[in-house]
Design a protein around this motif. Structure first.
Motif, PDB file in Angstrom:
ATOM      1  N   ARG A  79       7.075 -11.721  95.346  1.00 18.20           N
ATOM      2  CA  ARG A  79       7.226 -10.890  96.529  1.00 18.20           C
ATOM      3  C   ARG A  79       8.314 -10.435  97.120  1.00 18.20           C
ATOM      4  NH1 ARG A  79       2.650 -13.677  99.843  1.00 18.20           N
ATOM      5  NH2 ARG A  79       0.742 -14.027  98.039  1.00 18.20           N
ATOM      6  N   PRO A  80       9.542 -10.200  95.881  1.00 18.89           N
ATOM      7  CA  PRO A  80      11.013  -9.803  96.448  1.00 18.89           C
ATOM      8  C   PRO A  80      11.506  -9.207  97.960  1.00 18.89           C
ATOM      9  CG  PRO A  80      10.345  -8.497  94.828  1.00 18.89           C
ATOM     10  CD  PRO A  80       8.576  -9.229  94.949  1.00 18.89           C
ATOM     11  N   LEU A  81      10.569  -8.800  98.488  1.00 16.74           N
ATOM     12  CA  LEU A  81      11.243  -8.201  99.334  1.00 16.74           C
ATOM     13  C   LEU A  81      10.172  -8.582 100.978  1.00 16.74           C
ATOM     14  CD1 LEU A  81       9.536  -4.151  98.113  1.00 16.74           C
ATOM     15  CD2 LEU A  81      12.379  -5.044  98.241  1.00 16.74           C
ATOM     16  N   GLY A  82       8.741  -9.475 100.385  1.00 17.14           N
ATOM     17  CA  GLY A  82       8.792 -10.219 101.983  1.00 17.14           C
ATOM     18  C   GLY A  82      10.267 -11.237 101.890  1.00 17.14           C
ATOM     19  N   ARG A  83       9.638 -11.959 103.871  1.00 14.56           N
ATOM     20  CA  ARG A  83      10.298 -12.716 103.864  1.00 14.56           C
ATOM     21  C   ARG A  83       9.680 -13.671 105.084  1.00 14.56           C
ATOM     22  NH1 ARG A  83      16.516 -11.745 107.328  1.00 14.56           N
ATOM     23  NH2 ARG A  83      16.515 -14.485 107.833  1.00 14.56           N
ATOM     24  N   GLY A 137       2.414 -26.678  96.683  1.00 20.50           N
ATOM     25  CA  GLY A 137       3.131 -25.362  96.204  1.00 20.50           C
ATOM     26  C   GLY A 137       2.814 -24.532  95.290  1.00 20.50           C
ATOM     27  N   ALA A 138       1.541 -24.915  95.160  1.00 21.33           N
ATOM     28  CA  ALA A 138       0.477 -24.664  94.052  1.00 21.33           C
ATOM     29  C   ALA A 138      -0.112 -23.306  94.704  1.00 21.33           C
ATOM     30  CB  ALA A 138      -0.509 -25.530  92.804  1.00 21.33           C
ATOM     31  N   GLN A 139      -0.833 -23.476  95.906  1.00 22.25           N
ATOM     32  CA  GLN A 139      -1.605 -22.339  96.488  1.00 22.25           C
ATOM     33  C   GLN A 139      -1.417 -21.294  96.805  1.00 22.25           C
ATOM     34  OE1 GLN A 139      -4.445 -24.499  97.359  1.00 22.25           O
ATOM     35  NE2 GLN A 139      -2.615 -25.873  96.362  1.00 22.25           N
ATOM     36  N   PRO A 140      -2.495 -20.261  96.591  1.00 26.01           N
ATOM     37  CA  PRO A 140      -2.310 -18.772  97.047  1.00 26.01           C
ATOM     38  C   PRO A 140      -0.766 -18.241  98.348  1.00 26.01           C
ATOM     39  CG  PRO A 140      -4.204 -19.239  97.063  1.00 26.01           C
ATOM     40  CD  PRO A 140      -3.547 -21.454  96.348  1.00 26.01           C
ATOM     41  N   GLY A 141       0.403 -18.541  98.390  1.00 26.26           N
ATOM     42  CA  GLY A 141       1.156 -17.429  99.023  1.00 26.26           C
ATOM     43  C   GLY A 141       1.649 -18.181  99.300  1.00 26.26           C
ATOM     44  N   PHE A 142       1.984 -19.977  98.658  1.00 25.75           N
ATOM     45  CA  PHE A 142       2.826 -20.421  98.435  1.00 25.75           C
ATOM     46  C   PHE A 142       3.827 -20.475  97.388  1.00 25.75           C
ATOM     47  CE2 PHE A 142       0.339 -21.901 101.537  1.00 25.75           C
ATOM     48  CZ  PHE A 142       0.552 -22.540 102.648  1.00 25.75           C
ATOM     49  N   VAL A 143       5.279 -21.258  96.804  1.00 22.29           N
ATOM     50  CA  VAL A 143       5.753 -22.020  95.542  1.00 22.29           C
ATOM     51  C   VAL A 143       7.063 -23.019  95.912  1.00 22.29           C
ATOM     52  CG1 VAL A 143       8.388 -20.595  96.623  1.00 22.29           C
ATOM     53  CG2 VAL A 143       7.654 -20.773  93.998  1.00 22.29           C
ATOM     54  N   ASP A 144       6.688 -23.658  95.282  1.00 18.25           N
ATOM     55  CA  ASP A 144       6.943 -25.605  94.969  1.00 18.25           C
ATOM     56  C   ASP A 144       8.312 -25.105  94.740  1.00 18.25           C
ATOM     57  OD1 ASP A 144       8.008 -27.885  94.665  1.00 18.25           O
ATOM     58  OD2 ASP A 144       6.983 -28.507  93.484  1.00 18.25           O
ATOM     59  N   LEU A 145       9.471 -25.278  95.436  1.00 18.29           N
ATOM     60  CA  LEU A 145      10.627 -25.187  95.305  1.00 18.29           C
ATOM     61  C   LEU A 145      11.288 -26.697  94.983  1.00 18.29           C
ATOM     62  CD1 LEU A 145      11.974 -23.454  98.842  1.00 18.29           C
ATOM     63  CD2 LEU A 145      11.169 -22.259  96.383  1.00 18.29           C
ATOM     64  N   ASP A 146      10.493 -27.880  94.662  1.00 16.96           N
ATOM     65  CA  ASP A 146      11.141 -29.318  93.853  1.00 16.96           C
ATOM     66  C   ASP A 146      12.310 -29.722  95.235  1.00 16.96           C
ATOM     67  OD1 ASP A 146      10.964 -31.277  92.518  1.00 16.96           O
ATOM     68  OD2 ASP A 146      11.205 -29.989  90.552  1.00 16.96           O
ATOM     69  N   GLU A 147      12.720 -30.024  94.860  1.00 19.44           N
ATOM     70  CA  GLU A 147      13.778 -31.312  94.789  1.00 19.44           C
ATOM     71  C   GLU A 147      15.232 -30.305  95.392  1.00 19.44           C
ATOM     72  OE1 GLU A 147      14.957 -34.971  94.647  1.00 19.44           O
ATOM     73  OE2 GLU A 147      13.005 -35.846  94.561  1.00 19.44           O
ATOM     74  N   VAL A 148      15.232 -29.258  95.497  1.00 21.64           N
ATOM     75  CA  VAL A 148      16.580 -28.464  95.993  1.00 21.64           C
ATOM     76  C   VAL A 148      17.851 -28.887  96.163  1.00 21.64           C
ATOM     77  CG1 VAL A 148      17.390 -26.529  97.118  1.00 21.64           C
ATOM     78  CG2 VAL A 148      15.005 -26.481  97.684  1.00 21.64           C
ATOM     79  N   GLY A 198      15.073 -17.153  93.263  1.00 21.84           N
ATOM     80  CA  GLY A 198      14.084 -17.935  92.861  1.00 21.84           C
ATOM     81  C   GLY A 198      13.154 -16.960  92.444  1.00 21.84           C
ATOM     82  N   LEU A 199      13.334 -15.579  93.019  1.00 16.66           N
ATOM     83  CA  LEU A 199      12.305 -14.558  93.428  1.00 16.66           C
ATOM     84  C   LEU A 199      11.146 -14.804  94.791  1.00 16.66           C
ATOM     85  CD1 LEU A 199      11.733 -12.793  89.979  1.00 16.66           C
ATOM     86  CD2 LEU A 199      13.661 -11.834  92.251  1.00 16.66           C
ATOM     87  N   ALA A 200      11.559 -15.686  95.807  1.00 12.17           N
ATOM     88  CA  ALA A 200      10.537 -16.799  96.104  1.00 12.17           C
ATOM     89  C   ALA A 200      10.812 -16.484  97.932  1.00 12.17           C
ATOM     90  CB  ALA A 200      10.246 -17.944  95.846  1.00 12.17           C
ATOM     91  N   ARG A 201      11.582 -15.747  98.451  1.00 15.21           N
ATOM     92  CA  ARG A 201      11.363 -14.963  99.623  1.00 15.21           C
ATOM     93  C   ARG A 201      10.308 -14.837 100.514  1.00 15.21           C
ATOM     94  NH1 ARG A 201      16.681 -13.944 101.644  1.00 15.21           N
ATOM     95  NH2 ARG A 201      16.713 -14.143 103.795  1.00 15.21           N
ATOM     96  N   GLY A 202       9.226 -14.017  99.913  1.00 10.85           N
ATOM     97  CA  GLY A 202       8.593 -13.682 100.215  1.00 10.85           C
ATOM     98  C   GLY A 202       6.864 -15.009 100.125  1.00 10.85           C
ATOM     99  N   LEU A 203       7.083 -15.735  99.664  1.00 10.40           N
ATOM    100  CA  LEU A 203       6.509 -16.819  99.630  1.00 10.40           C
ATOM    101  C   LEU A 203       6.786 -18.278 100.586  1.00 10.40           C
ATOM    102  CD1 LEU A 203       5.970 -17.156  95.877  1.00 10.40           C
ATOM    103  CD2 LEU A 203       4.316 -15.450  97.205  1.00 10.40           C
ATOM    104  N   ARG A 204       5.593 -18.706 100.751  1.00  9.35           N
ATOM    105  CA  ARG A 204       5.833 -19.870 101.821  1.00  9.35           C
ATOM    106  C   ARG A 204       6.611 -20.805 100.817  1.00  9.35           C
ATOM    107  NH1 ARG A 204       0.688 -21.131 105.207  1.00  9.35           N
ATOM    108  NH2 ARG A 204       2.505 -22.799 106.703  1.00  9.35           N
ATOM    109  N   GLY A 205       7.582 -21.651 101.117  1.00 12.18           N
ATOM    110  CA  GLY A 205       8.131 -21.775 100.431  1.00 12.18           C
ATOM    111  C   GLY A 205       8.159 -23.715 100.659  1.00 12.18           C
ATOM    112  N   VAL A 206       8.004 -24.465  99.272  1.00 13.87           N
ATOM    113  CA  VAL A 206       7.562 -26.159  99.796  1.00 13.87           C
ATOM    114  C   VAL A 206       8.857 -26.789  99.383  1.00 13.87           C
ATOM    115  CG1 VAL A 206       5.765 -28.312  99.563  1.00 13.87           C
ATOM    116  CG2 VAL A 206       5.108 -25.596  99.944  1.00 13.87           C
ATOM    117  N   GLU A 207       9.855 -27.388 100.242  1.00 11.14           N
ATOM    118  CA  GLU A 207      10.944 -28.017  99.926  1.00 11.14           C
ATOM    119  C   GLU A 207      10.590 -29.640  99.963  1.00 11.14           C
ATOM    120  OE1 GLU A 207      14.159 -30.012  99.735  1.00 11.14           O
ATOM    121  OE2 GLU A 207      13.517 -30.033 100.952  1.00 11.14           O
TER     122      GLU A 207
END
Length: 274
Positions: A25-29, A52-63, A96-105
């Motif tokens: 989802r590169p165009l979302g915010r 982070g494994a949920q639909p619409g989320f992404v695990d950013l791990d420890e940034v 990381g091409l994850a701007r449109g997903l709900r990042g989990v830090e």
């Protein structure tokens, strides 16, 4: 150079996870990030990965670039630390091409800048994972990160060993370095748990013990708090392992337990672990 490599690893990890799921989802915010905070060895990594494994989320791990900057950011007022914190996290999300997903830090040290993180992202929430401090001490002793003769450092190049970290009270730094490894471990748990409780109105508490005992019920509760789907989180939480729950009863000597209670007894009691 080191900073650039850390940043590259951070966004590469996110990009791989997004690619595997086909959820570009590169165009979302998406502004509703989730910061998983709490003491190391409390279940933050498991929780962050599950969310982070949920639909619409992404695990950013420890940034890692954020982790490297946290000792300095923790010394700034929240409103000053927030822009830099956001710049680091947004860079990782964008590359990381994850701007449109709900990042989990899920960097545990984010506990010490939680107010700044939530200031940087007004729609974000925190999930504070709390585990019995006595079990956390056992796990930290096993890892040896606070041992006096431990060499090396973590992925952010923070040294292991007995030296006082940025989160040690300034007036007690020498005391920390003279203390036993057991007491330093209890000290760490106390400081992280206290720091992660800084913004209660925007923080959801998750007890590790409750997660082990009732993963489906906790999944439903956390999903409700975050406005996400319950069933995928139920499946993810079902993978939790609880074999180490209560390990302090067999692993800590009476002398070690006395040291833990001397340093963190008030917090253990306040959280119902007495």
């Amino acid at each position: 150079m080191h900073s650039a490599l850390r940043t590259a690893r951070a966004y590469a990890t996110s990009a791989v996870r997004v690619a595997r799921r086909g959820d570009f989802r590169p165009l979302g915010r998406e502004e509703r990030l989730v910061f998983v905070v709490g003491s190391p060895r409390s279940g933050t990594s498991f929780t962050g990965a599950a969310l982070g494994a949920q639909p619409g989320f992404v695990d950013l791990d420890e940034v890692t670039p954020l982790k490297a900057a946290l000792p300095r950011l923790a010394g700034l007022p929240a409103e000053e630390a927030a822009p830099e914190l956001r710049a680091i996290v947004d860079r990782v999300r964008t590359l990381g091409l994850a701007r449109g997903l709900r990042g989990v830090e899920q960097t545990p040290e984010t506990s010490f800048v939680l107010e700044a993180a939530l200031h940087a992202y007004p729609l974000a929430r925190a999930v504070h994972v709390i585990r019995d401090g006595r079990d956390v001490v056992c796990s930290l002793l096993e890892r040896g990160w606070l041992r006096a003769d431990r060499e090396g450092g973590d992925d952010a190049r923070h040294r292991y060993g007995a030296h006082a970290r940025f989160w040690v009270e300034p007036e007690r730094r020498e005391e920390f370095e003279r203390a036993s490894e057991t007491r330093r471990a209890a000290w760490a748990w106390r400081r992280y748990v206290t720091a992660a409780s800084a913004v209660p109105m925007r923080t959801t508490e998750l007890r590790y013990e409750a997660l082990v005992e009732s993963p489906h019920a906790e999944a439903d509760r956390i999903a409700g708090e975050l406005g996400s789907e319950a069933e995928p989180l139920r499946r993810a939480f079902a993978a939790v392992h609880g074999e180490s729950r209560g390990r302090w009863r067999r692993d800590l000597t009476s002398e070690q337990l006395a040291e833990v209670e001397a340093e963190a007894g008030a917090e253990l009691a306040a959280l119902g672990y007495a």
